[in-house]
Design a protein around this motif. Structure first.
Motif, PDB file in Angstrom:
ATOM      1  N   GLY A   8      45.306  39.049  34.995  1.00 35.36           N
ATOM      2  CA  GLY A   8      45.744  38.432  36.235  1.00 35.36           C
ATOM      3  C   GLY A   8      44.860  37.272  36.646  1.00 35.36           C
ATOM      4  O   GLY A   8      44.618  37.036  37.823  1.00 35.36           O
ATOM      5  N   LEU A   9      44.355  36.531  35.667  1.00 34.30           N
ATOM      6  CA  LEU A   9      43.492  35.366  35.863  1.00 34.30           C
ATOM      7  C   LEU A   9      42.126  35.707  36.442  1.00 34.30           C
ATOM      8  O   LEU A   9      41.446  34.853  37.001  1.00 34.30           O
ATOM      9  CB  LEU A   9      44.188  34.305  36.717  1.00 34.30           C
ATOM     10  CG  LEU A   9      45.482  33.748  36.117  1.00 34.30           C
ATOM     11  CD1 LEU A   9      46.098  32.745  37.075  1.00 34.30           C
ATOM     12  CD2 LEU A   9      45.232  33.101  34.777  1.00 34.30           C
ATOM     13  N   PRO A  60      51.155  37.685  47.277  1.00 32.84           N
ATOM     14  CA  PRO A  60      51.913  38.941  47.318  1.00 32.84           C
ATOM     15  C   PRO A  60      52.495  39.356  45.965  1.00 32.84           C
ATOM     16  O   PRO A  60      52.654  40.527  45.697  1.00 32.84           O
ATOM     17  CB  PRO A  60      53.033  38.654  48.321  1.00 32.84           C
ATOM     18  CG  PRO A  60      52.497  37.563  49.183  1.00 32.84           C
ATOM     19  CD  PRO A  60      51.625  36.736  48.280  1.00 32.84           C
ATOM     20  N   ASP A  61      52.799  38.374  45.085  1.00 29.75           N
ATOM     21  CA  ASP A  61      53.394  38.692  43.793  1.00 29.75           C
ATOM     22  C   ASP A  61      52.356  38.806  42.678  1.00 29.75           C
ATOM     23  O   ASP A  61      52.705  38.782  41.505  1.00 29.75           O
ATOM     24  CB  ASP A  61      54.452  37.648  43.422  1.00 29.75           C
ATOM     25  CG  ASP A  61      53.857  36.239  43.264  1.00 29.75           C
ATOM     26  OD1 ASP A  61      52.674  36.042  43.642  1.00 29.75           O
ATOM     27  OD2 ASP A  61      54.576  35.367  42.758  1.00 29.75           O
ATOM     28  N   SER A  62      51.069  38.952  43.002  1.00 24.69           N
ATOM     29  CA  SER A  62      50.006  38.945  41.997  1.00 24.69           C
ATOM     30  C   SER A  62      49.708  40.326  41.418  1.00 24.69           C
ATOM     31  O   SER A  62      48.876  40.436  40.531  1.00 24.69           O
ATOM     32  CB  SER A  62      48.724  38.373  42.587  1.00 24.69           C
ATOM     33  OG  SER A  62      48.235  39.222  43.619  1.00 24.69           O
ATOM     34  N   ALA A  63      50.327  41.365  41.928  1.00 25.40           N
ATOM     35  CA  ALA A  63      50.066  42.744  41.501  1.00 25.40           C
ATOM     36  C   ALA A  63      48.639  43.169  41.803  1.00 25.40           C
ATOM     37  O   ALA A  63      48.068  43.998  41.129  1.00 25.40           O
ATOM     38  CB  ALA A  63      50.397  42.938  40.015  1.00 25.40           C
ATOM     39  N   ALA A  64      48.053  42.592  42.854  1.00 26.68           N
ATOM     40  CA  ALA A  64      46.722  42.993  43.311  1.00 26.68           C
ATOM     41  C   ALA A  64      46.872  44.219  44.225  1.00 26.68           C
ATOM     42  O   ALA A  64      47.989  44.599  44.584  1.00 26.68           O
ATOM     43  CB  ALA A  64      46.059  41.845  44.067  1.00 26.68           C
ATOM     44  N   GLN A 115      43.801  43.493  48.992  1.00 22.29           N
ATOM     45  CA  GLN A 115      43.498  42.121  48.596  1.00 22.29           C
ATOM     46  C   GLN A 115      44.536  41.144  49.117  1.00 22.29           C
ATOM     47  O   GLN A 115      44.227  39.981  49.335  1.00 22.29           O
ATOM     48  CB  GLN A 115      43.466  42.005  47.062  1.00 22.29           C
ATOM     49  CG  GLN A 115      42.320  42.724  46.399  1.00 22.29           C
ATOM     50  CD  GLN A 115      42.474  42.641  44.894  1.00 22.29           C
ATOM     51  OE1 GLN A 115      43.152  43.450  44.281  1.00 22.29           O
ATOM     52  NE2 GLN A 115      41.859  41.613  44.314  1.00 22.29           N
ATOM     53  N   ILE A 116      45.757  41.607  49.301  1.00 25.96           N
ATOM     54  CA  ILE A 116      46.838  40.729  49.701  1.00 25.96           C
ATOM     55  C   ILE A 116      46.704  40.362  51.180  1.00 25.96           C
ATOM     56  O   ILE A 116      46.978  39.251  51.584  1.00 25.96           O
ATOM     57  CB  ILE A 116      48.204  41.368  49.369  1.00 25.96           C
ATOM     58  CG1 ILE A 116      48.329  41.500  47.852  1.00 25.96           C
ATOM     59  CG2 ILE A 116      49.341  40.528  49.931  1.00 25.96           C
ATOM     60  CD1 ILE A 116      49.514  42.293  47.375  1.00 25.96           C
ATOM     61  N   GLY A 117      46.191  41.276  51.978  1.00 21.13           N
ATOM     62  CA  GLY A 117      45.843  41.031  53.369  1.00 21.13           C
ATOM     63  C   GLY A 117      46.964  40.474  54.153  1.00 21.13           C
ATOM     64  O   GLY A 117      46.925  39.774  55.087  1.00 21.13           O
TER      65      GLY A 117
END
Length: 195
Positions: free
Chosen positions: A35-36, A185-189, A193-195
């Protein structure tokens, strides 16, 4: 050769294939898998595994290898400095040239302790040393959390080239602790983390 050919990658290379293609596939997989996130890899995506460390069993040979690595780095930095037109880039490169000077001096100090001859440094000697960052070319950067400095030939006294004295700089943060923005929101974190 027969034993090597039994290995998939070695066999492919012996058969004319390019093992780098397999590595490039792994790199792409890592980009998707992480995820970078920061990865402990070199600029080619090869994981850090200590294979870049010289360990011949002969300390003098290893120190000369270290000097050679710093010398070729300084050669590249000087070439980039000479080709650069941007003053910000030149400022960064004159700092890097100075650090390569210190690193050459550090490894040669070990050679001196072993009784080896001192070299005509820095390499290349065609770049005017007064153009490098004079505040950093003989600094030993102390990184111990308790502020201690290792005692050694490379932390005090005259430099190997006789052009200065080794000094110690205690590393410290250059700014405040960074505050990172929230993850997409679409990062699968994680939801935190999305807060």
């Amino acid at each position: 050769q027969e034993e090597g050919a039994a290995d998939g990658i070695v066999g492919a290379v012996m058969g004319g294939g390019n093992g780098r293609h397999a590595i490039e596939g792994m790199i792409h997989k890592n980009l998707l898998s992480t995820g970078l996130a920061a990865m402990p890899v070199d600029s080619d995506g090869v994981p850090f595994n200590m294979s870049h460390i010289y360990a011949s069993g002969n300390i003098a040979a290893d120190m000369y290898c270290n000097v050679a690595a710093e010398s070729t780095g300084r050669v590249l930095a000087v070439r980039l400095f000479n080709a650069a037109h941007d003053e910000g880039m030149k400022k960064m490169l004159h700092y890097m040239i100075a650090r390569d000077t210190m690193h050459q001096q550090q490894w040669l100090a070990v050679l001196e302790e072993l009784g080896g001859p001192s070299a005509n440094l820095p390499v290349p000697n065609s770049f005017p040393q007064e153009m490098e960052d004079q505040a950093n070319n003989y600094n030993f950067y102390a990184t111990a959390a308790d502020g201690s400095v290792p005692e050694g030939r490379w932390t005090s006294g005259p430099t190997i080239d006789g052009r200065g004295d080794f000094t110690v700089f205690q590393n410290k943060p250059l700014g405040e602790e960074p505050i990172l923005g929230p993850a997409r929101p679409d990062s699968a974190a994680q939801s935190q983390q999305i807060g």
